[in-house]
Design a protein around this motif. Sequence first.
Motif, PDB file in Angstrom:
ATOM      1  N   ARG A 103       0.875  -1.172   0.000  1.00 30.85           N
ATOM      2  CA  ARG A 103       0.000   0.000   0.000  1.00 30.85           C
ATOM      3  C   ARG A 103       0.911   1.220   0.000  1.00 30.85           C
ATOM      4  O   ARG A 103       1.934   1.246   0.682  1.00 30.85           O
ATOM      5  N   ALA A 104       0.550   2.237  -0.736  1.00 34.67           N
ATOM      6  CA  ALA A 104       1.288   3.492  -0.763  1.00 34.67           C
ATOM      7  C   ALA A 104       2.778   3.266  -1.053  1.00 34.67           C
ATOM      8  O   ALA A 104       3.636   3.830  -0.400  1.00 34.67           O
ATOM      9  N   ASP A 105       3.057   2.401  -2.011  1.00 32.71           N
ATOM     10  CA  ASP A 105       4.417   2.112  -2.458  1.00 32.71           C
ATOM     11  C   ASP A 105       5.275   1.443  -1.388  1.00 32.71           C
ATOM     12  O   ASP A 105       6.499   1.557  -1.386  1.00 32.71           O
TER      13      ASP A 105
END
Length: 71
Positions: free
Chosen positions: A55-57
């Motif tokens: 999630r979110a890189d």
Amino acid sequence: MPFANYKFPEGSIDAARKEEIIHRTTTLFVEIFGEEVRPYTMVLVEEVADGGWGRADETLTREKMGLPASA
């Protein structure tokens, strides 16, 4: 056809909890769209291998989420 797809870290959710998620999600879709969608509602509860999602890189692991190591 209403469809929901939930993903959880492998080993973090038991069969009873999966069943509850399926029932509650189906109920939600019926409340929104009406009783006629019940037979067409699909709920997929998947367990994802540790570190196999992010999630979110950021790759997420049980450790990063504060969960105990899987057995």
